[in-house]
Structures are given as structure tokens and as C-alpha cells.
Design a protein around this motif. Structure first.
Motif, short mmCIF file in Angstrom:
data_model
loop_
_atom_site.label_atom_id
_atom_site.label_comp_id
_atom_site.label_asym_id
_atom_site.label_seq_id
_atom_site.Cartn_x
_atom_site.Cartn_y
_atom_site.Cartn_z
N GLN A 64 0.86 -1.18 0.00
CA GLN A 64 0.00 0.00 0.00
C GLN A 64 0.90 1.24 0.00
O GLN A 64 1.58 1.53 0.99
N GLU A 65 0.90 1.96 -1.09
CA GLU A 65 1.83 3.07 -1.27
C GLU A 65 1.55 4.22 -0.31
O GLU A 65 0.40 4.55 -0.02
N THR A 66 2.62 4.81 0.19
CA THR A 66 2.53 6.00 1.05
C THR A 66 3.49 7.06 0.51
O THR A 66 4.65 6.76 0.21
N ARG A 67 3.00 8.28 0.38
CA ARG A 67 3.84 9.40 -0.04
C ARG A 67 3.70 10.52 0.99
O ARG A 67 2.59 10.78 1.49
N VAL A 68 4.83 11.17 1.27
CA VAL A 68 4.88 12.24 2.25
C VAL A 68 5.32 13.52 1.55
O VAL A 68 6.24 13.50 0.73
N TYR A 69 4.67 14.63 1.89
CA TYR A 69 4.98 15.93 1.32
C TYR A 69 5.39 16.88 2.45
O TYR A 69 4.77 16.87 3.53
N LEU A 70 6.44 17.68 2.20
CA LEU A 70 7.01 18.51 3.26
C LEU A 70 7.15 19.96 2.79
O LEU A 70 7.74 20.24 1.75
N GLU A 85 -4.96 2.78 -0.32
CA GLU A 85 -5.54 1.65 0.41
C GLU A 85 -6.59 0.96 -0.44
O GLU A 85 -7.60 1.57 -0.80
N ASP A 86 -6.34 -0.31 -0.81
CA ASP A 86 -7.29 -1.03 -1.65
C ASP A 86 -8.37 -1.75 -0.84
O ASP A 86 -9.22 -2.43 -1.41
N ARG A 87 -8.32 -1.60 0.50
CA ARG A 87 -9.35 -2.19 1.36
C ARG A 87 -9.82 -1.12 2.37
O ARG A 87 -9.72 -1.30 3.57
N MET A 88 -10.34 -0.04 1.83
CA MET A 88 -10.77 1.06 2.69
C MET A 88 -11.85 0.64 3.68
O MET A 88 -11.94 1.17 4.80
N GLY A 89 -12.65 -0.35 3.31
CA GLY A 89 -13.71 -0.80 4.20
C GLY A 89 -13.20 -1.54 5.41
O GLY A 89 -13.95 -1.76 6.38
N ASP A 90 -11.91 -1.96 5.40
CA ASP A 90 -11.35 -2.73 6.50
C ASP A 90 -10.40 -1.93 7.38
O ASP A 90 -9.77 -2.50 8.28
N ILE A 91 -10.24 -0.64 7.13
CA ILE A 91 -9.32 0.13 7.96
C ILE A 91 -9.82 0.17 9.40
O ILE A 91 -11.02 0.14 9.66
N ARG A 92 -8.89 0.24 10.31
CA ARG A 92 -9.22 0.23 11.74
C ARG A 92 -9.29 1.67 12.24
O ARG A 92 -8.31 2.42 12.12
N ALA A 93 -10.41 2.04 12.83
CA ALA A 93 -10.62 3.41 13.30
C ALA A 93 -11.46 3.36 14.57
O ALA A 93 -12.69 3.30 14.52
N ARG A 94 -10.80 3.38 15.73
CA ARG A 94 -11.51 3.25 17.00
C ARG A 94 -11.18 4.36 18.00
O ARG A 94 -12.05 4.81 18.73
N VAL A 95 -9.93 4.77 18.03
CA VAL A 95 -9.47 5.66 19.10
C VAL A 95 -9.89 7.09 18.81
O VAL A 95 -9.56 7.65 17.76
N ARG A 96 -10.62 7.69 19.75
CA ARG A 96 -11.10 9.07 19.58
C ARG A 96 -10.55 10.02 20.64
O ARG A 96 -10.71 11.23 20.51
N ASP A 106 -5.32 2.44 12.03
CA ASP A 106 -4.60 2.91 10.85
C ASP A 106 -4.18 4.35 11.12
O ASP A 106 -5.03 5.20 11.40
N CYS A 107 -2.89 4.63 11.02
CA CYS A 107 -2.40 5.95 11.36
C CYS A 107 -1.10 6.23 10.64
O CYS A 107 -0.49 5.34 10.05
N PHE A 182 9.28 9.12 8.73
CA PHE A 182 7.84 9.10 8.49
C PHE A 182 7.40 7.64 8.41
O PHE A 182 8.05 6.84 7.73
N CYS A 183 6.32 7.30 9.10
CA CYS A 183 5.92 5.90 9.21
C CYS A 183 4.40 5.77 9.06
O CYS A 183 3.66 6.74 9.23
N ARG A 184 3.98 4.54 8.80
CA ARG A 184 2.54 4.27 8.64
C ARG A 184 2.21 2.91 9.24
O ARG A 184 2.96 1.94 9.06
N GLU A 185 1.08 2.85 9.93
CA GLU A 185 0.54 1.58 10.41
C GLU A 185 -0.74 1.30 9.62
O GLU A 185 -1.70 2.06 9.69
N GLU A 186 -0.71 0.20 8.86
CA GLU A 186 -1.81 -0.15 7.95
C GLU A 186 -2.33 -1.52 8.38
O GLU A 186 -1.59 -2.52 8.33
N TYR A 187 -3.58 -1.59 8.83
CA TYR A 187 -4.10 -2.81 9.43
C TYR A 187 -4.77 -3.78 8.46
O TYR A 187 -4.72 -4.99 8.68
#
Length: 595
Positions: A64-70, A85-96, A106-107, A182-187
Motif C-alpha cells: 500500500q503506497e505511502t507518499r509524504v509531502y514537506l 488503500e485497496d481495502r478502505m472498508g477494513d481500515i481500523r478506526a476506534r481511538v477518539r 490505521d495511522c 515518516f511511518c505508517r501503520e496499515e491494518y
């Protein structure tokens, strides 16, 4: 299911992270700050770009490609992420909740290490819900004002951050080249990816890449940081001076002079800072400020001791030490100011069958103490409580260099082990806690019991602290109605006591927990044999052990032998294959039938 990692894979990972050149990125100045709303406007097309994210440890390209702009301007550093993200319906989003466990969603993450000492770095996270977390290293007690926003689209999500430079506390050591990652967590695919190669964790500042080309007024930023520090230190010294006023004891004169001298020297540093124009000139003032700031903890401890000594009655003040009663819920740290109250009586309240603790703090406010002894007499009232039902211990300390995640305590010495009592020395200005545990027998008669705690330094007269225990007319049930679980880690038992004493020490720790109505988590398990799709379970050892612990108050246990992914209350969503799922299901059903 145990996963074996081939040695070749580990070796390849090591070669990749060792041989890989750390990436570099030249920052681009913007004349107009971007709008931080999560949607990437055309302004970002002129930004510096970082890509080619690799999987943590292995170096394989992320699927899953990630690009960062500065971008940056005089006020802030701006960072944008585009996360395919080719599985947008499965991303994890809980912490508010702000500063929550954002990494469990996913962050995206930004690491900045502007100082020459890269062990001091800043960490910014934002998840797909826009929830933020900021840390200094791994310390979430640190906080600053920064902005972030997220936008979710078709097949991707984007994030924007604005990080103000002034909030980072930049000093004269900081220039236009920083270390960063720069980092990414993809679930959905279970990918942890990073711009700069890391071996085991994103928190590897020695593996950070480089951001260069930051052309800023670093001398002005260092002046701002130092002026804020001077104001805070001056305020803290002012509070200490006010605490000693208006009545000043003769023994406190020297301390008051030290505080006034520090304030005068700080005023000179402030005046010199006004004339400073270069980073070198600011650095000279920083050095003097740091020397004064390092004196503050000592002055705070001295003032706390002076205020405590004032509360000690005159005839006892000449002893040079005091006994203070402190709640057992309070961690009395020897490297922090102690502001307790001298005790005239130690009062405890307990039901029959209950363990009741008390903490008594010995404070050497006047002189050092040598070979301090202590003993507790029997408690006498409607009956007698003594012997093994009275346990007096010494509180020991461990040095914590990195607080646990979520802790708001400073690193340093923490009270932790309850040690067998031995005579101890106590230098002037230090404190040490005694820990008394009273176990009220189940057949004790209700009423008031009295005794004495005696503290006897070798070089000072002894002090007697009356102890009063009221025993209530009811008994605490052996098994609590509230279920609870506490884990004793066999790994640490073996490391400390050795493998031969593993079972013996595990048993002792478990019984100690149960005697205080706390349930150990993993006390026994059946023997599970899996052959193909069949499962056979031998419950003989489990039944014998669990019956013993249930009789002693166990409230529950962990069914860890089913090997269910996402245990400890997690979501069961990642079996390796359908066969593994069927095996776990059969083990759980057989366990349910047996229990």
C-alpha cells in the motif's frame, strides 16, 4: 500457533538495514501556509516528496503506497501524507481520545530529532479519525499545540499536520539539518512501513533519515525557548521564597539566601539574553540557565524539609528526624520533595480476615541517621494480634529510565519491592518508607487494639509511634465477589530465581496473591494434543490444580490453550487458515463442556 522466522530472513533483514543509505529530503519553503483540513490542495504539488516506504525490518516494498509531502515557513513545519488503500472498508478506526492508543488504528507518524543528541526526539501521530497523539520519545506526558486533519476518499486517505517550531523548545544547538522519519501503520494488510529503514521499531532515532535546508531564525527561536524557561524558573524560585516567608527560622536563613542569590543570577541571565543576537551568544546564557535549573530540585527538597520540621513539636524537633504517616496509595519517591505531616498516632481499620497496610515515612530533616532499626509490638485489645500477623518491611526502589506508556511520572527512583527489614542508614535530607501489614485473623474479636511502632537509630534517641487498630465485627469473604486477574510472568520468575525453582516460586507468588484476594491469571492448563483435525485433551492435571486454587479464592483464569488470535479481549479476525480456526473452535467447545 507458533510462527518460526527463518534465520535467512533475519540475516537478509540485517543486511538491508545495515547497508541501506539513510534517505535525505530537502525541505521546501512556502510563502503561503496550507489549509490544514485533510484535503491536499494544489499547493502541495511544489513540496518535497518522500516515498518508497518499506516494511519494518524486512525492507520489502509496502503493498500500500505511502507518499509524504514537506513544506515549511517561519512559523511551522507542514507534513502531508497520501495513503493508498485497496481495502478502505477494513481500515481500523476506534481511538477518539487525544493522546490515546492511536497506533492501534490505521495511522501515520512523524518523528523529528532536531537536536545533536538524537535520543531526544518528538513523535506525532494521527489516525484516520483525526485523533492526535504527541510524545517526547515515548513519553506522552509531554504536550504541545499542533494541528492535524484527515480526509478519506476512494482508495486512499490523506492527512495534514502543522507543527509550530516554537512549541518544540529549540535551543542554540539546533540548525537547519534535522534527523526525521515518516511511518505508517496499515491494518487491513498488516503492514508497518517506514521511509527510513528501521530494524525492530519505529522508535530508532539512529535510523532516522535527514531533513535539510531549513532556513530559519534559529537564534530567535532559541531566545524564545530560553526566555520561557527563565520565566518558569523565576516563578518556581519565587514560590519557594514565599513558602519560607514571612516567618523565617534561624536554621532556614542559609536556604533563603541561596534562593535569593539564584533569583539575582537568573535576572542577570535574562538581561544578557536581551543583548544576545547570535546562536553562540544565546548558548552562553543557556549554559548558565541550566546550571541554575539543576539547583531547583535540591532547593525544593530543602524547602519541603524546612516546612516539615516546623510542624514537629519542639521537644521532638531536636531529634533531627520525624515519622510521618502516608497513605499506602502514595508512592513516596526519595528523589522528590516530600511534604508529609508528622504523625502522632498510626490508625488502622480492618475487618476480620483482612490485610491492612500502613506506610510510615522516616524523614531525616536535621541530621543523618545510622543503622536505623524498627520493630512493632503485639496489638492488644479484646485479644492479641501478633507474630506472623504483623509484617514490617522496608520499601525498596527501582530506577526507571523510561516511564511506561501512559504514565505521567518523571523518570527516577520508584518505590516498588517490599524488602525484609534490615537496619538502614539515612543521609540528611532523605526519606525512607517502612511498610507495616496487619493481618486480622478470621476469629479475632472485634474492638480496639493498641501497640507501638518503635524506630531506633543507633546515634539518636528512639521514637515511639502509637498504633491503634479497630477491628470491625464482620469477616471479609475469602473469595471476592468482584472478579479480578493478575498475571505472574514465568519468564521473569525463571530469570530471577532460575529454572529449577520455577514451579516452587510460581506457587508462592500465586498463594501470596490469593491471600490478598487477587487472582493469578494462568494457574493451570490441560494437555492438548492435535493430530490432523482431531483434538484430545487430558484434564487430570488441570482439575487437580484448579480445584486447589478455587478453594483458596480464585475468581477466574485465562483459556490461553485455545490459541485464539486477538486474545486479551481483542477481536478474533486473523486466523492463518480455516483449519486453524476449526481447531481453536473445537478446543473452546471441549473446554466449555468440561467446565
Amino acid at each position: 500457533m507458533r510462527t518460526w522466522v527463518p534465520i535467512q530472513a533475519i540475516w537478509i533483514s540485517f543486511l538491508w538495514t545495515s547497508a541501506q543509505t539513510l534517505p535525505e529530503l530537502e525541505a521546501v519553503r512556502t510563502e503561503r501556509p496550507p489549509v490544514v483540513d485533510g484535503f491536499l490542495e494544489p499547493l502541495w504539488e511544489g513540496a518535497a516528496v518522500a516515498g518508497d516506504f518499506r516494511i519494518l525490518g524486512t525492507g520489502k516494498p509496502a503493498s500500500q503506497e505511502t507518499r509524504v509531502y514537506l513544506l515549511y515557513d517561519d512559523d511551522s513545519l507542514y507534513v502531508a501524507f497520501r495513503c493508498r488503500e485497496d481495502r478502505m472498508g477494513d481500515i481500523r478506526a476506534r481511538v477518539r481520545r487525544h493522546d490515546g492508543r492511536v497506533w492501534e488504528d490505521d495511522c501515520v507518524e512523524v518523528f523529528l530529532a532536531p537536536f545533536p543528541d538524537t535520543s531526544l526526539y518528538f513523535h506525532f501521530l494521527v489516525n484516520v479519525l483525526g485523533t492526535r497523539r504527541e510524545e517526547m520519545g515515548r513519553d506522552a506526558r509531554w504536550g504541545m499545540h499542533w494541528r492535524a486533519a484527515v480526509w478519506k476518499g476512494e482508495g486512499e486517505w490523506t492527512a495534514e499536520m502543522a507543527i509550530p517550531f516554537r512549541e518544540l523548545g529549540l535551543t542554540s544547538e539546533v540548525g537547519g539539518t534535522w534527523r526525521a522519519n515518516f511511518c505508517r501503520e496499515e491494518y487491513p494488510h498488516g503492514e508497518l512501513s517506514t521511509w527510513s529503514p528501521c530494524r525492530k521499531s519505529f522508535h530508532e532515532p539512529e535510523s532516522f533519515g535527514t531533513i535539510s535546508g531549513l532556513r530559519l531564525d534559529f537564534a530567535g527561536m532559541a531566545r524564545w525557548t530560553l526566555s520561557v524557561g527563565i520565566a518558569r524558573l523565576d516563578s518556581a524560585l519565587g514560590v519557594l521564597r514565599e513558602e519560607l516567608s514571612p516567618k523565617l527560622y534561624p536554621s532556614e536563613t542559609r536556604l533563603a539566601v541561596q534562593i535569593c542569590r539564584a533569583k539575582k543570577e537568573l535576572a542577570l541571565v535574562r538581561e544578557g539574553l536581551r543583548r544576545s543576537r547570535t546562536r553562540r551568544q544565546v548558548g552562553i546564557r543557556e549554559a548558565r540557565y541550566r546550571a541554575l535549573a539543576e539547583e531547583l530540585p535540591r532547593l525544593e527538597r530543602e524547602v519541603a524539609l524546612a516546612l516539615l520540621a516546623r510542624k514537629v513539636p519542639g521537644e521532638r524537633r531536636t531529634l533531627g528526624y520525624a515519622l510521618c504517616r502516608e497513605s499506602p496509595m502514595v508512592k513516596v519517591r526519595p528523589d522528590r520533595p516530600y511534604r508529609g505531616e508528622p504523625a502522632d498516632t498510626l490508625r488502622l481499620y480492618a475487618a476480620r480476615g483482612e490485610y491492612e497496610p500502613a506506610q510510615v515515612v522516616v524523614v531525616a530533616f536535621g541530621d543523618s541517621l545510622r543503622k536505623v532499626k524498627a520493630e512493632i509490638s503485639d496489638l492488644v485489645g479484646p485479644g492479641r494480634i501478633g507474630g506472623r500477623n504483623l509484617d514490617l518491611r522496608l520499601v525498596g526502589f527501582v530506577r526507571v529510565r523510561e516511564p511506561s506508556v501512559g504514565s505521567y511520572e518523571e523518570p527516577g527512583l520508584f518505590p516498588d519491592p517490599l524488602l525484609p527489614f534490615e537496619p538502614f542508614d539515612l543521609p540528611r535530607g532523605e526519606v525512607r518508607s517502612l511498610w507495616l501489614t496487619v493481618h486480622v485473623p478470621e476469629d479475632a474479636r472485634p474492638g480496639v487494639y493498641r501497640g507501638v511502632l518503635t524506630v531506633n537509630p543507633e546515634d539518636k534517641p528512639s521514637t515511639e509511634l502509637p498504633v491503634v487498630l479497630r477491628v470491625w465485627d464482620f469477616r471479609i469473604p475469602r473469595r471476592p465477589h468482584l472478579r479480578n486477574w493478575f498475571q505472574v510472568m514465568p519468564y521473569w520468575i525463571v530469570r530471577w530465581y532460575g529454572g529449577k525453582k520455577r514451579e516452587e516460586m510460581l506457587g508462592k507468588f500465586r498463594m501470596e496473591l490469593l491471600s490478598h484476594r487477587a487472582s493469578p491469571l494462568d494457574v493451570a492448563s490441560p494437555v492438548v494434543r492435535v493430530e490432523g483435525d482431531s483434538v484430545r485433551m487430558d484434564w487430570s492435571y488441570f482439575d487437580r490444580e484448579i480445584e486447589f486454587y478455587l478453594e483458596h479464592g480464585l475468581t477466574g483464569f485465562n483459556v490461553w490453550w485455545a490459541s485464539v488470535p486477538g486474545g486479551w479481549g481483542g477481536r478474533v479476525d486473523k486466523f492463518e487458515d480455516e483449519g486453524e480456526r476449526r481447531i481453536s473452535e473445537r478446543i473452546l467447545r471441549e473446554t466449555e463442556r468440561h467446565l
